[in-house]
Write a protein that holds these residues in place. Structure first.
Motif, PDB file in Angstrom:
ATOM      1  N   GLU A   1      40.311  57.440  20.603  1.00  0.00           N
ATOM      2  CA  GLU A   1      41.307  56.714  19.787  1.00  0.00           C
ATOM      3  C   GLU A   1      40.646  55.594  18.976  1.00  0.00           C
ATOM      4  N   THR A   2      39.647  55.967  18.210  1.00  0.00           N
ATOM      5  CA  THR A   2      38.862  54.967  17.487  1.00  0.00           C
ATOM      6  C   THR A   2      39.734  54.132  16.543  1.00  0.00           C
ATOM      7  N   GLN A   3      39.306  52.887  16.391  1.00  0.00           N
ATOM      8  CA  GLN A   3      39.991  51.937  15.529  1.00  0.00           C
ATOM      9  C   GLN A   3      38.988  51.337  14.550  1.00  0.00           C
ATOM     10  N   PRO A   4      39.445  50.820  13.413  1.00  0.00           N
ATOM     11  CA  PRO A   4      38.503  50.245  12.435  1.00  0.00           C
ATOM     12  C   PRO A   4      37.576  49.187  13.041  1.00  0.00           C
ATOM     13  N   GLU A   5      38.061  48.451  14.019  1.00  0.00           N
ATOM     14  CA  GLU A   5      37.212  47.412  14.630  1.00  0.00           C
ATOM     15  C   GLU A   5      36.112  47.989  15.521  1.00  0.00           C
ATOM     16  N   ASP A   6      36.132  49.295  15.729  1.00  0.00           N
ATOM     17  CA  ASP A   6      35.021  49.940  16.446  1.00  0.00           C
ATOM     18  C   ASP A   6      33.822  50.146  15.529  1.00  0.00           C
ATOM     19  N   SER A   7      34.015  49.976  14.232  1.00  0.00           N
ATOM     20  CA  SER A   7      32.920  50.140  13.277  1.00  0.00           C
ATOM     21  C   SER A   7      31.836  49.111  13.574  1.00  0.00           C
ATOM     22  N   ALA A   8      30.621  49.605  13.828  1.00  0.00           N
ATOM     23  CA  ALA A   8      29.501  48.735  14.213  1.00  0.00           C
ATOM     24  C   ALA A   8      28.276  49.619  14.407  1.00  0.00           C
ATOM     25  N   VAL A   9      27.171  48.997  14.794  1.00  0.00           N
ATOM     26  CA  VAL A   9      25.985  49.743  15.213  1.00  0.00           C
ATOM     27  C   VAL A   9      25.946  49.729  16.735  1.00  0.00           C
ATOM     28  N   TYR A  10      25.744  50.893  17.327  1.00  0.00           N
ATOM     29  CA  TYR A  10      25.698  51.028  18.773  1.00  0.00           C
ATOM     30  C   TYR A  10      24.269  51.403  19.197  1.00  0.00           C
ATOM     31  N   PHE A  11      23.775  50.687  20.211  1.00  0.00           N
ATOM     32  CA  PHE A  11      22.443  50.959  20.755  1.00  0.00           C
ATOM     33  C   PHE A  11      22.562  51.402  22.206  1.00  0.00           C
ATOM     34  N   CYS A  12      21.843  52.447  22.541  1.00  0.00           N
ATOM     35  CA  CYS A  12      21.684  52.771  23.952  1.00  0.00           C
ATOM     36  C   CYS A  12      20.352  52.206  24.426  1.00  0.00           C
ATOM     37  N   ALA A  13      20.186  52.104  25.710  1.00  0.00           N
ATOM     38  CA  ALA A  13      18.916  51.643  26.279  1.00  0.00           C
ATOM     39  C   ALA A  13      18.735  52.274  27.652  1.00  0.00           C
ATOM     40  N   ALA A  14      17.482  52.420  28.037  1.00  0.00           N
ATOM     41  CA  ALA A  14      17.137  52.900  29.379  1.00  0.00           C
ATOM     42  C   ALA A  14      16.210  51.883  30.010  1.00  0.00           C
TER      43      ALA A  14
END
Lengths: 113, 113
Positions: B79-92
Motif C-alpha cells: 500500500e505504498t504512499q507518496p511519502e515512501d518515495s526515498a532511497v532505500y539501503f540494505c546492509a549485511a
C-alpha cells in the motif's frame, strides 16, 4: 534529542585547501564512523572508532585523517582537498560495533573546485 | 571481498501498489540485516531489521524476509504512499571478527500519486 550532529552542512573548497568536518553525538555511543556517499552510489566507510583514542581505517581512508579525543566527538580532517573528494559525508554512531543499528547525522555536502 | 548487491537501482510504482527490493550478500557470517531509508537531504534512518535466526519480520506496511541458505533478503512495502518515495539501503553485518557492515548501493523508489 540531538543524536548525531554534523557541521558544516555545505562547504565549497578549492583544490589543495584543508578543512575539518565536525561530528558530535550525545547518545554515549562508543562506536563512531565516517562514510562518504558519491552521487547515486552507496555508502563507503572512510574511518571508524571503537572508543576514545582508538581509530581504524575503513574502505576508502586515503586523503583523510580522524581523531577521537572524547566519546562524543569524531572530527574528519581533509588535507590537500582534491576534486575526487567531492561527496556527501555522513558521520554515524552505534552502541555496539556490529550487528546493531547505526545512527546517522544529516550529512555534509562538500564540493572541491 | 565481501559485498552486498541490491536490485533494482530504481523502482517506480503507482500509489497503493506494492514495492519489493532485493539484496544478496556474500559473507556467510553475516547475521544482522538492517534496511535504511534516506529522504532527500537527510541521513539514512533505520526502518526495519532482521536477525539471522528469523525468517520474516513485519512492521505495519513494511516487511523483510531472509533466506540464509540462498544469502538473500528482501524489503516489501505494501500500500505504498507518496511519502515512501526515498532511497532505500540494505546492509549485511556480522558481530564477529571486528567491524563488518556492508551497504548495498541503494534503490531509489518513486511512488506516483
Amino acid at each position: 534529542n540531538a543524536g548525531v550532529t554534523q557541521t558544516p552542512k555545505f562547504r565549497i573548497l578549492k583544490i589543495g585547501q584543508s578543512m575539518t568536518l565536525q561530528c558530535t553525538q550525545d547518545m554515549n555511543h562508543n562506536y563512531m564512523y565516517w562514510y562518504r556517499q558519491d552521487p547515486g552510489m552507496g555508502l563507503k566507510l572512510i574511518y571508524y572508532s571503537v572508543g576514545a583514542g582508538i581509530t581504524d581505517k575503513g574502505e576508502v581512508p586515503n586523503g583523510y585523517n580522524v581523531s577521537r579525543s572524547t566519546t562524543e566527538d569524531f572530527p574528519l580532517r581533509l588535507e590537500l582537498a582534491a576534486p575526487s573528494q567531492t561527496s556527501v559525508y555522513f558521520c554515524a554512531s552505534s552502541p555496539v560495533l556490529s550487528g546493531n543499528t547505526i545512527y546517522f547525522g544529516e550529512g555534509s555536502w562538500l564540493t572541491v573546485v | 571481498g565481501e559485498n552486498v548487491e541490491q536490485h533494482p537501482s530504481t523502482l517506480s510504482v503507482q500509489e497503493g501498489d506494492s514495492a519489493v527490493i532485493k539484496c544478496t550478500y556474500s559473507d556467510s557470517a553475516s547475521n544482522y540485516f538492517p534496511w535504511y531509508k534516506q529522504e532527500l537531504g537527510k541521513g539514512p534512518q533505520l526502518i526495519i531489521d532482521i536477525r539471522s535466526n528469523v525468517g520474516e519480520k513485519k512492521d505495519q506496511r513494511i516487511a523483510v524476509t531472509l533466506n540464509k541458505t540462498a544469502k538473500h533478503f528482501s524489503l516489501h512495502i505494501t500500500e505504498t504512499q507518496p511519502e515512501d518515495s526515498a532511497v532505500y539501503f540494505c546492509a549485511a553485518s556480522r558481530n564477529t571478527g571486528g567491524f563488518k557492515t556492508i551497504f548495498g548501493a541503494g534503490t531509489r523508489l518513486f511512488v506516483k500519486a
